[in-house]
Design an enzyme around this catalytic site. Sequence first.
Site, short mmCIF file in Angstrom:
data_model
loop_
_atom_site.label_atom_id
_atom_site.label_comp_id
_atom_site.label_asym_id
_atom_site.label_seq_id
_atom_site.Cartn_x
_atom_site.Cartn_y
_atom_site.Cartn_z
N THR A 24 0.86 -1.18 0.00
CA THR A 24 0.00 0.00 0.00
C THR A 24 0.89 1.23 0.00
OG1 THR A 24 -0.22 0.15 2.42
CG2 THR A 24 -1.79 -1.24 1.26
N ILE A 35 5.41 4.66 1.01
CA ILE A 35 5.07 3.24 0.91
C ILE A 35 4.82 2.71 2.31
CG2 ILE A 35 5.91 0.93 0.32
CD1 ILE A 35 7.49 2.10 -1.93
N GLU A 36 3.71 1.98 2.47
CA GLU A 36 3.41 1.30 3.73
C GLU A 36 3.10 -0.16 3.40
OE1 GLU A 36 3.49 2.11 6.84
OE2 GLU A 36 3.38 4.30 7.01
N ASN A 37 4.14 -0.99 3.38
CA ASN A 37 3.91 -2.41 3.13
C ASN A 37 3.15 -3.03 4.31
OD1 ASN A 37 5.31 -2.29 0.71
ND2 ASN A 37 7.28 -2.71 1.69
#
Length: 595
Positions: A233, A309-311
Amino acid sequence: MKKLLFLAFAFSSLQTFAQDFMPPLISWEGKSAALMANGENPWITPGERDNLMTSPSYEETVLWLRKLADSSPLIHMRSLGKSEQGRDIWLIIASEGAEFEAEKIKNADKPVLFFHGGIHAGEIDGKDAGMMLLRDIVHGSKKDLLSQSTLLFIPILNVDGHERRSEYGRVNQRGPREMGWRTNAQNLNLNRDYTKLETAGVRAVVEVINAYDPDLYVDVHVTDGADYQYDITYGYVKTGGYSPAISAFLSEKFQPEVDQALNDWGHIPGPLLFAANGQDFSEGNVAFSFSPRFSHTYGDARHLPSILIENHSLKPFRQRVLGTYVFLEQAIKSIGRHYSAVKAAVEADQNQAKDELVVKFGFRENPADTMEFLGIASEKLKSELTGREYIQWKGKPITQQVPSLLMDRPVQQVSTPEAYFVPAEWTEVIQKLRQHGLNMETLESSLEIELEFDFLTEYKLSNSPLEGKIRFQSFVTKPITRKITLSPGSVKIPVDQNLGELASILLEPESVDSFFQWGYFMSVLSQTEYMETYIMEPMMKELLNKDAVLKAEFERAKEANPDWANSPRSIYRWFYERTPYFDQNWKVIPVGKLR
Protein backbone atom coordinates in the site's frame (compact mmCIF):
# COMPACT_ATOMS: atom_id res chain seq x y z
CA MET A 1 19.09 -9.20 44.69
CA LYS A 2 16.02 -11.41 45.22
CA LYS A 3 13.95 -8.86 43.29
CA LEU A 4 16.36 -8.98 40.36
CA LEU A 5 16.30 -12.78 40.33
CA PHE A 6 12.50 -12.74 40.37
CA LEU A 7 12.39 -10.30 37.44
CA ALA A 8 14.85 -12.43 35.47
CA PHE A 9 12.72 -15.52 36.09
CA ALA A 10 9.54 -13.67 35.14
CA PHE A 11 11.11 -12.42 31.92
CA SER A 12 12.36 -15.87 30.93
CA SER A 13 8.87 -17.28 31.44
CA LEU A 14 7.41 -14.65 29.12
CA GLN A 15 9.72 -15.27 26.16
CA THR A 16 6.96 -15.98 23.68
CA PHE A 17 6.90 -14.65 20.15
CA ALA A 18 4.22 -12.55 18.49
CA GLN A 19 4.58 -14.75 15.41
CA ASP A 20 2.77 -17.47 17.40
CA PHE A 21 -0.32 -15.25 17.69
CA MET A 22 -0.46 -13.73 14.21
CA PRO A 23 -3.71 -13.97 12.20
CA PRO A 24 -3.91 -16.82 9.67
CA LEU A 25 -1.61 -16.22 6.70
CA ILE A 26 -2.89 -16.29 3.13
CA SER A 27 -0.43 -18.30 1.05
CA TRP A 28 1.46 -16.35 -1.60
CA GLU A 29 3.77 -17.31 -4.44
CA GLY A 30 3.97 -14.33 -6.74
CA LYS A 31 5.90 -14.06 -9.96
CA SER A 32 8.31 -11.65 -8.26
CA ALA A 33 9.85 -14.58 -6.37
CA ALA A 34 11.93 -15.05 -9.54
CA LEU A 35 13.74 -11.79 -8.72
CA MET A 36 15.65 -13.47 -5.91
CA ALA A 37 19.20 -14.60 -6.61
CA ASN A 38 20.05 -18.24 -6.13
CA GLY A 39 22.82 -19.50 -3.91
CA GLU A 40 25.30 -19.75 -6.81
CA ASN A 41 25.14 -16.01 -7.55
CA PRO A 42 28.30 -14.41 -6.10
CA TRP A 43 26.29 -11.20 -5.53
CA ILE A 44 23.47 -12.73 -3.55
CA THR A 45 22.50 -10.36 -0.75
CA PRO A 46 22.79 -11.45 2.90
CA GLY A 47 18.99 -11.42 3.18
CA GLU A 48 18.47 -13.55 0.07
CA ARG A 49 20.96 -16.08 1.39
CA ASP A 50 18.42 -16.75 4.14
CA ASN A 51 15.41 -16.69 1.76
CA LEU A 52 14.57 -13.18 3.05
CA MET A 53 13.81 -14.45 6.50
CA THR A 54 16.45 -12.13 7.94
CA SER A 55 17.93 -8.74 7.13
CA PRO A 56 21.63 -7.95 7.57
CA SER A 57 23.10 -5.85 10.35
CA TYR A 58 24.45 -2.36 9.74
CA GLU A 59 28.01 -3.69 9.46
CA GLU A 60 27.03 -6.51 7.09
CA THR A 61 25.03 -4.09 4.95
CA VAL A 62 27.84 -1.56 4.66
CA LEU A 63 30.44 -4.24 3.87
CA TRP A 64 28.24 -5.70 1.10
CA LEU A 65 27.53 -2.27 -0.42
CA ARG A 66 31.18 -1.23 -0.24
CA LYS A 67 32.13 -4.44 -2.05
CA LEU A 68 29.49 -3.67 -4.69
CA ALA A 69 30.77 -0.11 -5.11
CA ASP A 70 34.36 -1.34 -5.43
CA SER A 71 33.28 -3.75 -8.15
CA SER A 72 31.70 -1.17 -10.46
CA PRO A 73 32.32 2.40 -11.65
CA LEU A 74 28.54 2.93 -11.67
CA ILE A 75 28.25 2.97 -7.86
CA HIS A 76 29.58 5.48 -5.34
CA MET A 77 29.21 5.54 -1.55
CA ARG A 78 29.14 8.85 0.31
CA SER A 79 28.72 9.47 4.02
CA LEU A 80 26.09 12.10 4.83
CA GLY A 81 27.52 12.50 8.33
CA LYS A 82 27.29 10.74 11.65
CA SER A 83 24.28 9.57 13.62
CA GLU A 84 23.75 10.48 17.26
CA GLN A 85 25.78 7.39 18.25
CA GLY A 86 28.50 8.06 15.70
CA ARG A 87 27.58 5.74 12.81
CA ASP A 88 27.88 6.92 9.21
CA ILE A 89 24.63 7.51 7.35
CA TRP A 90 25.47 6.23 3.88
CA LEU A 91 24.15 7.49 0.56
CA ILE A 92 24.58 5.17 -2.44
CA ILE A 93 24.64 6.88 -5.83
CA ALA A 94 24.11 4.86 -9.01
CA SER A 95 24.90 6.78 -12.19
CA GLU A 96 25.19 5.61 -15.78
CA GLY A 97 28.03 7.99 -16.61
CA ALA A 98 29.79 7.48 -13.29
CA GLU A 99 28.85 11.07 -12.48
CA PHE A 100 28.53 11.54 -8.74
CA GLU A 101 28.92 15.27 -8.11
CA ALA A 102 25.72 16.73 -6.74
CA GLU A 103 25.77 19.86 -8.88
CA LYS A 104 26.24 17.92 -12.11
CA ILE A 105 23.51 15.41 -11.22
CA LYS A 106 21.18 18.25 -10.27
CA ASN A 107 21.74 20.14 -13.53
CA ALA A 108 21.73 17.17 -15.89
CA ASP A 109 18.67 16.75 -18.10
CA LYS A 110 17.86 13.39 -16.54
CA PRO A 111 15.48 12.19 -13.83
CA VAL A 112 16.81 11.67 -10.31
CA LEU A 113 15.04 9.18 -8.02
CA PHE A 114 15.74 9.29 -4.28
CA PHE A 115 14.58 6.55 -1.91
CA HIS A 116 15.50 5.27 1.51
CA GLY A 117 14.77 2.45 3.90
CA GLY A 118 14.65 2.29 7.66
CA ILE A 119 13.41 5.71 8.70
CA HIS A 120 11.63 3.48 11.21
CA ALA A 121 14.41 0.94 11.55
CA GLY A 122 12.21 -2.06 12.21
CA GLU A 123 10.45 -1.34 8.90
CA ILE A 124 13.49 -2.21 6.82
CA ASP A 125 12.01 -3.55 3.54
CA GLY A 126 13.49 -0.73 1.45
CA LYS A 127 17.06 -1.62 2.41
CA ASP A 128 16.92 -5.22 1.19
CA ALA A 129 14.91 -4.35 -1.92
CA GLY A 130 17.37 -1.59 -2.82
CA MET A 131 20.36 -3.90 -2.39
CA MET A 132 18.79 -6.47 -4.72
CA LEU A 133 17.91 -3.84 -7.32
CA LEU A 134 21.40 -2.32 -7.30
CA ARG A 135 22.90 -5.79 -7.69
CA ASP A 136 20.74 -6.47 -10.75
CA ILE A 137 21.68 -3.11 -12.25
CA VAL A 138 25.43 -3.57 -11.74
CA HIS A 139 25.84 -7.32 -12.18
CA GLY A 140 22.58 -8.35 -13.81
CA SER A 141 20.42 -7.46 -16.78
CA LYS A 142 19.02 -4.09 -15.62
CA LYS A 143 21.80 -1.65 -16.34
CA ASP A 144 19.45 0.15 -18.73
CA LEU A 145 17.54 1.50 -15.71
CA LEU A 146 20.39 3.96 -15.22
CA SER A 147 19.72 5.37 -18.68
CA GLN A 148 16.30 6.33 -17.34
CA SER A 149 17.28 7.76 -13.96
CA THR A 150 20.14 8.47 -11.59
CA LEU A 151 19.49 6.72 -8.28
CA LEU A 152 20.10 8.03 -4.77
CA PHE A 153 19.63 5.41 -2.06
CA ILE A 154 20.01 5.61 1.73
CA PRO A 155 19.78 1.95 2.75
CA ILE A 156 19.41 2.64 6.48
CA LEU A 157 18.31 6.08 7.58
CA ASN A 158 17.82 5.46 11.31
CA VAL A 159 21.13 3.65 11.73
CA ASP A 160 21.14 3.67 15.53
CA GLY A 161 17.59 2.35 15.79
CA HIS A 162 18.59 -0.29 13.23
CA GLU A 163 21.24 -1.63 15.59
CA ARG A 164 18.83 -1.78 18.51
CA ARG A 165 17.69 -4.98 16.89
CA SER A 166 16.21 -8.09 18.40
CA GLU A 167 13.47 -10.67 17.92
CA TYR A 168 11.26 -8.31 19.93
CA GLY A 169 11.46 -5.29 17.63
CA ARG A 170 7.85 -5.09 16.40
CA VAL A 171 5.02 -7.12 17.89
CA ASN A 172 2.68 -7.03 14.86
CA GLN A 173 5.10 -7.61 11.97
CA ARG A 174 5.99 -10.82 10.12
CA GLY A 175 9.72 -10.56 9.90
CA PRO A 176 12.54 -10.20 9.41
CA ARG A 177 13.61 -12.39 12.30
CA GLU A 178 15.42 -9.52 14.05
CA MET A 179 14.01 -6.03 13.70
CA GLY A 180 15.33 -2.64 14.68
CA TRP A 181 13.66 0.02 16.80
CA ARG A 182 11.22 2.69 15.62
CA THR A 183 12.99 5.71 17.11
CA ASN A 184 16.59 6.86 17.15
CA ALA A 185 19.06 6.72 20.05
CA GLN A 186 17.48 9.85 21.56
CA ASN A 187 14.00 8.26 21.26
CA LEU A 188 13.00 10.72 18.54
CA ASN A 189 10.77 9.59 15.67
CA LEU A 190 12.47 10.61 12.42
CA ASN A 191 9.17 10.67 10.56
CA ARG A 192 7.93 13.47 12.80
CA ASP A 193 11.03 15.59 12.25
CA TYR A 194 10.77 17.05 8.76
CA THR A 195 10.02 20.59 9.90
CA LYS A 196 12.08 20.85 13.10
CA LEU A 197 15.17 18.96 11.79
CA GLU A 198 16.43 17.72 15.14
CA THR A 199 17.69 14.30 14.01
CA ALA A 200 20.83 13.56 12.05
CA GLY A 201 18.86 11.24 9.77
CA VAL A 202 16.28 13.76 8.58
CA ARG A 203 18.89 16.50 8.26
CA ALA A 204 20.68 14.07 5.93
CA VAL A 205 17.51 13.56 3.87
CA VAL A 206 16.95 17.30 3.49
CA GLU A 207 20.60 17.76 2.57
CA VAL A 208 20.16 15.24 -0.27
CA ILE A 209 16.96 16.95 -1.45
CA ASN A 210 18.63 20.37 -1.48
CA ALA A 211 21.85 19.17 -3.11
CA TYR A 212 20.50 16.83 -5.80
CA ASP A 213 16.97 18.20 -6.44
CA PRO A 214 15.38 14.76 -7.05
CA ASP A 215 12.34 14.30 -9.28
CA LEU A 216 10.80 11.60 -7.08
CA TYR A 217 11.23 10.88 -3.37
CA VAL A 218 10.14 7.51 -1.93
CA ASP A 219 10.05 6.71 1.80
CA VAL A 220 9.58 2.99 2.53
CA HIS A 221 7.66 1.94 5.67
CA VAL A 222 5.68 -1.02 7.01
CA THR A 223 2.18 -0.59 8.43
CA ASP A 224 0.69 -1.10 11.84
CA GLY A 225 -2.92 -2.10 12.23
CA ALA A 226 -5.55 -4.21 10.56
CA ASP A 227 -5.54 -7.23 8.25
CA TYR A 228 -6.48 -7.10 4.56
CA GLN A 229 -5.45 -8.61 1.23
CA TYR A 230 -3.24 -5.78 -0.05
CA ASP A 231 0.49 -6.29 0.43
CA ILE A 232 1.96 -3.07 -1.03
CA THR A 233 0.00 0.00 0.00
CA TYR A 234 1.26 3.46 -0.77
CA GLY A 235 0.08 7.00 -1.12
CA TYR A 236 0.82 10.66 -1.67
CA VAL A 237 -1.01 13.91 -1.04
CA LYS A 238 -3.91 13.53 -3.47
CA THR A 239 -6.10 16.43 -2.33
CA GLY A 240 -5.82 19.04 0.36
CA GLY A 241 -2.15 19.74 -0.19
CA TYR A 242 0.21 22.30 -1.65
CA SER A 243 1.11 20.70 -5.00
CA PRO A 244 -2.07 20.00 -7.01
CA ALA A 245 -0.28 19.58 -10.35
CA ILE A 246 2.10 17.01 -8.88
CA SER A 247 -0.82 15.21 -7.25
CA ALA A 248 -2.59 15.03 -10.61
CA PHE A 249 0.54 13.65 -12.29
CA LEU A 250 0.98 10.96 -9.65
CA SER A 251 -2.69 10.01 -9.85
CA GLU A 252 -3.11 10.04 -13.62
CA LYS A 253 0.25 8.78 -14.91
CA PHE A 254 2.44 7.34 -12.17
CA GLN A 255 0.05 5.29 -10.04
CA PRO A 256 -1.69 3.37 -12.88
CA GLU A 257 1.66 2.15 -14.22
CA VAL A 258 3.01 1.17 -10.79
CA ASP A 259 -0.22 -0.61 -9.87
CA GLN A 260 -0.15 -2.51 -13.13
CA ALA A 261 3.45 -3.60 -12.58
CA LEU A 262 2.68 -4.79 -9.05
CA ASN A 263 -0.34 -6.73 -10.28
CA ASP A 264 1.68 -8.25 -13.11
CA TRP A 265 4.30 -9.52 -10.65
CA GLY A 266 1.72 -11.09 -8.34
CA HIS A 267 1.19 -8.36 -5.73
CA ILE A 268 -1.95 -6.53 -4.64
CA PRO A 269 -1.39 -2.76 -4.51
CA GLY A 270 -3.68 -0.53 -2.50
CA PRO A 271 -3.98 2.97 -1.05
CA LEU A 272 -2.85 4.01 2.41
CA LEU A 273 -5.27 2.31 4.79
CA PHE A 274 -6.44 3.60 8.16
CA ALA A 275 -9.60 2.07 9.64
CA ALA A 276 -12.05 4.78 10.66
CA ASN A 277 -13.01 2.93 13.85
CA GLY A 278 -9.44 1.86 14.62
CA GLN A 279 -10.22 -1.84 14.24
CA ASP A 280 -11.83 -2.95 10.96
CA PHE A 281 -12.99 -1.15 7.83
CA SER A 282 -16.73 -1.52 8.30
CA GLU A 283 -17.02 2.23 8.98
CA GLY A 284 -14.68 3.30 6.19
CA ASN A 285 -11.10 4.12 5.30
CA VAL A 286 -9.67 7.46 6.39
CA ALA A 287 -7.47 9.54 4.07
CA PHE A 288 -5.78 11.74 6.64
CA SER A 289 -4.32 15.15 5.98
CA PHE A 290 -0.84 14.59 7.37
CA SER A 291 1.10 17.65 8.48
CA PRO A 292 4.50 18.54 6.97
CA ARG A 293 6.35 16.92 9.86
CA PHE A 294 5.87 13.69 7.84
CA SER A 295 8.05 12.82 4.85
CA HIS A 296 5.54 12.73 1.99
CA THR A 297 3.67 15.84 3.18
CA TYR A 298 6.93 17.71 3.59
CA GLY A 299 7.75 16.77 0.01
CA ASP A 300 4.35 18.04 -1.12
CA ALA A 301 4.94 21.35 0.71
CA ARG A 302 8.18 21.88 -1.19
CA HIS A 303 6.76 20.68 -4.54
CA LEU A 304 8.73 17.44 -4.70
CA PRO A 305 6.79 14.39 -5.97
CA SER A 306 6.80 12.22 -2.85
CA ILE A 307 5.53 8.73 -2.13
CA LEU A 308 4.95 7.03 1.21
CA ILE A 309 5.07 3.24 0.91
CA GLU A 310 3.41 1.30 3.73
CA ASN A 311 3.91 -2.41 3.13
CA HIS A 312 1.47 -4.60 5.04
CA SER A 313 3.02 -5.75 8.31
CA LEU A 314 1.08 -9.03 8.39
CA LYS A 315 2.57 -10.17 5.07
CA PRO A 316 5.91 -12.04 5.23
CA PHE A 317 9.12 -10.02 4.91
CA ARG A 318 10.01 -11.87 1.71
CA GLN A 319 6.76 -10.86 0.02
CA ARG A 320 7.08 -7.26 1.15
CA VAL A 321 10.69 -6.90 -0.05
CA LEU A 322 9.88 -8.34 -3.46
CA GLY A 323 6.92 -6.00 -3.84
CA THR A 324 9.13 -3.05 -2.91
CA TYR A 325 11.64 -4.12 -5.57
CA VAL A 326 8.85 -4.16 -8.20
CA PHE A 327 7.62 -0.75 -7.06
CA LEU A 328 11.07 0.85 -7.25
CA GLU A 329 11.89 -0.63 -10.65
CA GLN A 330 8.62 0.60 -12.13
CA ALA A 331 9.04 3.99 -10.45
CA ILE A 332 12.34 4.42 -12.29
CA LYS A 333 10.69 3.51 -15.60
CA SER A 334 7.63 5.71 -15.05
CA ILE A 335 9.57 8.80 -13.99
CA GLY A 336 11.86 8.31 -16.99
CA ARG A 337 8.93 7.87 -19.37
CA HIS A 338 7.08 10.94 -18.08
CA TYR A 339 10.04 13.14 -17.24
CA SER A 340 8.77 16.20 -19.10
CA ALA A 341 5.36 15.87 -17.42
CA VAL A 342 7.01 15.67 -14.00
CA LYS A 343 9.03 18.82 -14.64
CA ALA A 344 5.96 20.67 -15.91
CA ALA A 345 3.95 19.71 -12.83
CA VAL A 346 6.70 20.83 -10.46
CA GLU A 347 7.06 24.15 -12.27
CA ALA A 348 3.30 24.75 -12.19
CA ASP A 349 3.16 24.17 -8.44
CA GLN A 350 6.20 26.33 -7.78
CA ASN A 351 4.54 29.20 -9.65
CA GLN A 352 1.26 29.14 -7.72
CA ALA A 353 0.02 32.32 -6.09
CA LYS A 354 1.30 32.44 -2.53
CA ASP A 355 -0.92 35.10 -0.98
CA GLU A 356 -2.83 32.62 1.22
CA LEU A 357 -1.92 29.36 2.93
CA VAL A 358 -4.25 26.71 4.31
CA VAL A 359 -2.84 25.67 7.69
CA LYS A 360 -5.53 23.24 8.82
CA PHE A 361 -7.73 20.70 7.05
CA GLY A 362 -10.83 18.92 8.34
CA PHE A 363 -13.01 16.05 7.21
CA ARG A 364 -15.63 16.51 4.53
CA GLU A 365 -19.16 16.49 5.87
CA ASN A 366 -19.97 13.42 3.78
CA PRO A 367 -17.80 10.56 2.46
CA ALA A 368 -16.19 11.32 -0.89
CA ASP A 369 -17.29 7.99 -2.38
CA THR A 370 -17.05 4.29 -1.67
CA MET A 371 -14.18 2.00 -2.56
CA GLU A 372 -14.10 -1.70 -3.33
CA PHE A 373 -12.08 -2.96 -0.42
CA LEU A 374 -10.20 -6.26 -0.54
CA GLY A 375 -10.54 -7.17 3.08
CA ILE A 376 -10.17 -10.11 5.42
CA ALA A 377 -13.10 -11.51 7.36
CA SER A 378 -13.11 -10.80 11.08
CA GLU A 379 -15.23 -11.17 14.17
CA LYS A 380 -15.47 -9.30 17.44
CA LEU A 381 -14.79 -11.26 20.61
CA LYS A 382 -15.21 -10.20 24.21
CA SER A 383 -12.03 -10.44 26.23
CA GLU A 384 -12.17 -12.63 29.31
CA LEU A 385 -9.41 -10.50 30.83
CA THR A 386 -10.55 -6.94 30.13
CA GLY A 387 -14.22 -7.30 29.32
CA ARG A 388 -13.73 -5.27 26.14
CA GLU A 389 -14.33 -6.34 22.57
CA TYR A 390 -11.38 -6.98 20.28
CA ILE A 391 -10.95 -8.01 16.65
CA GLN A 392 -9.97 -11.49 15.58
CA TRP A 393 -9.01 -11.92 11.92
CA LYS A 394 -10.15 -15.13 10.24
CA GLY A 395 -7.79 -15.38 7.25
CA LYS A 396 -10.65 -15.50 4.72
CA PRO A 397 -10.57 -12.98 1.82
CA ILE A 398 -13.71 -10.88 1.39
CA THR A 399 -14.71 -7.93 -0.78
CA GLN A 400 -16.50 -4.99 0.80
CA GLN A 401 -17.80 -1.59 -0.24
CA VAL A 402 -16.51 0.91 2.33
CA PRO A 403 -16.75 4.71 2.56
CA SER A 404 -13.73 6.88 1.75
CA LEU A 405 -13.43 9.56 4.41
CA LEU A 406 -11.33 12.45 3.14
CA MET A 407 -9.68 15.02 5.38
CA ASP A 408 -9.09 17.68 2.73
CA ARG A 409 -11.56 20.45 3.60
CA PRO A 410 -9.79 23.76 4.37
CA VAL A 411 -10.84 24.96 7.81
CA GLN A 412 -8.19 27.57 8.59
CA GLN A 413 -6.01 29.71 6.37
CA VAL A 414 -3.72 32.68 6.83
CA SER A 415 -2.84 35.63 4.64
CA THR A 416 0.85 35.42 3.82
CA PRO A 417 3.06 38.53 3.73
CA GLU A 418 5.52 39.77 1.15
CA ALA A 419 8.38 38.59 3.36
CA TYR A 420 9.24 37.36 6.86
CA PHE A 421 12.03 38.74 9.05
CA VAL A 422 13.72 36.73 11.80
CA PRO A 423 15.97 38.74 14.16
CA ALA A 424 19.62 37.70 14.43
CA GLU A 425 19.31 36.53 18.05
CA TRP A 426 17.09 33.60 17.04
CA THR A 427 20.07 31.70 15.68
CA GLU A 428 18.62 28.18 15.97
CA VAL A 429 15.57 29.10 13.89
CA ILE A 430 17.73 30.86 11.27
CA GLN A 431 19.98 27.80 11.05
CA LYS A 432 16.98 25.53 10.48
CA LEU A 433 15.64 27.82 7.76
CA ARG A 434 19.01 27.53 6.01
CA GLN A 435 19.00 23.75 6.38
CA HIS A 436 15.61 23.63 4.65
CA GLY A 437 17.17 25.40 1.66
CA LEU A 438 15.06 28.56 1.78
CA ASN A 439 16.25 31.60 -0.13
CA MET A 440 16.99 34.39 2.34
CA GLU A 441 18.84 37.65 2.59
CA THR A 442 21.13 38.14 5.58
CA LEU A 443 21.36 41.75 6.78
CA GLU A 444 24.89 43.09 6.84
CA SER A 445 23.95 46.27 8.69
CA SER A 446 21.21 47.41 11.07
CA LEU A 447 17.77 48.02 9.56
CA GLU A 448 14.96 50.09 11.05
CA ILE A 449 11.67 48.83 9.68
CA GLU A 450 7.96 48.69 10.53
CA LEU A 451 6.66 45.12 10.66
CA GLU A 452 3.62 43.19 11.77
CA PHE A 453 3.98 40.71 14.63
CA ASP A 454 1.68 38.21 16.32
CA PHE A 455 0.91 38.97 19.97
CA LEU A 456 -0.33 36.13 22.20
CA THR A 457 -3.47 37.20 24.01
CA GLU A 458 -3.99 33.78 25.59
CA TYR A 459 -2.46 30.33 25.46
CA LYS A 460 -2.41 26.90 27.07
CA LEU A 461 0.52 24.51 26.93
CA SER A 462 0.22 20.76 26.46
CA ASN A 463 0.49 18.63 29.58
CA SER A 464 2.91 16.13 28.07
CA PRO A 465 5.79 16.39 25.60
CA LEU A 466 5.69 15.34 21.97
CA GLU A 467 9.01 14.38 20.42
CA GLY A 468 10.76 15.94 23.39
CA LYS A 469 8.96 19.28 22.96
CA ILE A 470 6.19 20.98 24.90
CA ARG A 471 3.74 22.24 22.31
CA PHE A 472 0.76 24.57 22.53
CA GLN A 473 -2.59 22.97 23.25
CA SER A 474 -4.38 26.18 22.25
CA PHE A 475 -3.59 29.84 21.72
CA VAL A 476 -5.04 33.10 20.42
CA THR A 477 -3.06 35.89 18.76
CA LYS A 478 -3.74 39.36 17.50
CA PRO A 479 -1.63 41.33 14.97
CA ILE A 480 0.33 44.34 16.17
CA THR A 481 2.49 46.71 14.13
CA ARG A 482 5.80 47.92 15.51
CA LYS A 483 8.86 49.77 14.28
CA ILE A 484 11.96 47.85 15.28
CA THR A 485 15.68 47.88 14.55
CA LEU A 486 17.01 44.58 13.25
CA SER A 487 20.64 43.74 13.99
CA PRO A 488 23.18 42.54 11.40
CA GLY A 489 22.72 38.80 10.92
CA SER A 490 18.94 39.03 10.87
CA VAL A 491 17.34 37.40 7.82
CA LYS A 492 14.64 38.33 5.33
CA ILE A 493 12.74 35.42 3.77
CA PRO A 494 10.68 36.40 0.70
CA VAL A 495 7.51 34.42 0.12
CA ASP A 496 7.82 34.71 -3.66
CA GLN A 497 10.18 31.76 -4.08
CA ASN A 498 9.88 28.08 -4.96
CA LEU A 499 9.76 27.17 -1.27
CA GLY A 500 7.44 30.02 -0.32
CA GLU A 501 4.75 27.71 1.05
CA LEU A 502 7.34 25.96 3.21
CA ALA A 503 8.48 29.33 4.59
CA SER A 504 4.92 30.09 5.70
CA ILE A 505 4.43 26.59 7.12
CA LEU A 506 7.50 27.12 9.30
CA LEU A 507 6.89 30.74 10.31
CA GLU A 508 3.12 31.29 10.56
CA PRO A 509 2.09 30.55 14.19
CA GLU A 510 -1.21 28.94 13.15
CA SER A 511 0.60 26.33 11.04
CA VAL A 512 0.56 23.08 13.00
CA ASP A 513 4.26 22.50 12.35
CA SER A 514 5.49 26.06 12.76
CA PHE A 515 8.59 26.75 14.80
CA PHE A 516 6.31 28.58 17.24
CA GLN A 517 4.09 25.54 17.81
CA TRP A 518 7.14 23.31 18.23
CA GLY A 519 8.26 25.56 21.08
CA TYR A 520 11.28 27.37 19.63
CA PHE A 521 10.08 30.76 20.92
CA MET A 522 9.05 29.66 24.44
CA SER A 523 11.25 32.24 26.13
CA VAL A 524 8.96 35.08 25.01
CA LEU A 525 6.39 33.73 27.48
CA SER A 526 8.60 34.73 30.42
CA GLN A 527 8.28 38.20 31.91
CA THR A 528 11.53 39.40 33.44
CA GLU A 529 10.87 42.94 34.74
CA TYR A 530 8.30 43.74 37.41
CA MET A 531 6.64 46.65 39.21
CA GLU A 532 6.94 47.79 42.81
CA THR A 533 3.73 48.86 44.58
CA TYR A 534 5.34 51.79 46.34
CA ILE A 535 6.16 53.22 42.92
CA MET A 536 2.87 52.24 41.28
CA GLU A 537 0.62 53.92 43.88
CA PRO A 538 1.77 57.51 43.25
CA MET A 539 2.21 56.80 39.53
CA MET A 540 -1.40 55.55 39.21
CA LYS A 541 -2.74 58.72 40.86
CA GLU A 542 -0.65 60.88 38.53
CA LEU A 543 -1.83 59.01 35.45
CA LEU A 544 -5.49 59.35 36.40
CA ASN A 545 -5.11 63.06 37.12
CA LYS A 546 -3.46 63.74 33.76
CA ASP A 547 -5.37 61.36 31.42
CA ALA A 548 -9.16 61.64 31.33
CA VAL A 549 -9.43 58.91 28.69
CA LEU A 550 -7.46 56.49 30.85
CA LYS A 551 -9.60 57.39 33.88
CA ALA A 552 -12.81 56.67 31.97
CA GLU A 553 -11.39 53.34 30.75
CA PHE A 554 -10.48 52.44 34.33
CA GLU A 555 -13.97 53.20 35.61
CA ARG A 556 -15.54 51.09 32.86
CA ALA A 557 -13.23 48.19 33.71
CA LYS A 558 -14.26 48.32 37.36
CA GLU A 559 -17.95 48.40 36.48
CA ALA A 560 -17.64 45.49 34.07
CA ASN A 561 -15.83 43.23 36.52
CA PRO A 562 -16.43 43.76 40.26
CA ASP A 563 -14.14 40.86 41.19
CA TRP A 564 -11.34 42.49 39.23
CA ALA A 565 -12.05 45.84 40.91
CA ASN A 566 -11.56 44.17 44.32
CA SER A 567 -8.17 42.73 43.38
CA PRO A 568 -5.31 45.16 44.14
CA ARG A 569 -2.89 42.95 42.24
CA SER A 570 -5.07 43.07 39.12
CA ILE A 571 -5.38 46.86 39.33
CA TYR A 572 -1.64 47.33 39.72
CA ARG A 573 -1.10 45.04 36.77
CA TRP A 574 -3.64 46.95 34.64
CA PHE A 575 -1.87 50.25 35.16
CA TYR A 576 1.62 48.73 34.79
CA GLU A 577 0.73 47.36 31.35
CA ARG A 578 -0.21 50.89 30.25
CA THR A 579 3.13 52.42 31.18
CA PRO A 580 6.24 52.50 28.96
CA TYR A 581 8.03 50.45 31.63
CA PHE A 582 6.10 47.34 30.69
CA ASP A 583 7.99 44.72 28.61
CA GLN A 584 7.06 45.44 24.99
CA ASN A 585 8.44 42.07 23.81
CA TRP A 586 6.48 39.89 26.22
CA LYS A 587 4.32 37.35 24.36
CA VAL A 588 5.30 38.84 20.98
CA ILE A 589 6.27 36.05 18.57
CA PRO A 590 9.56 37.34 17.10
CA VAL A 591 8.79 36.73 13.41
CA GLY A 592 8.14 40.00 11.61
CA LYS A 593 5.91 40.20 8.55
CA LEU A 594 6.30 42.76 5.81
CA ARG A 595 2.87 43.42 4.32
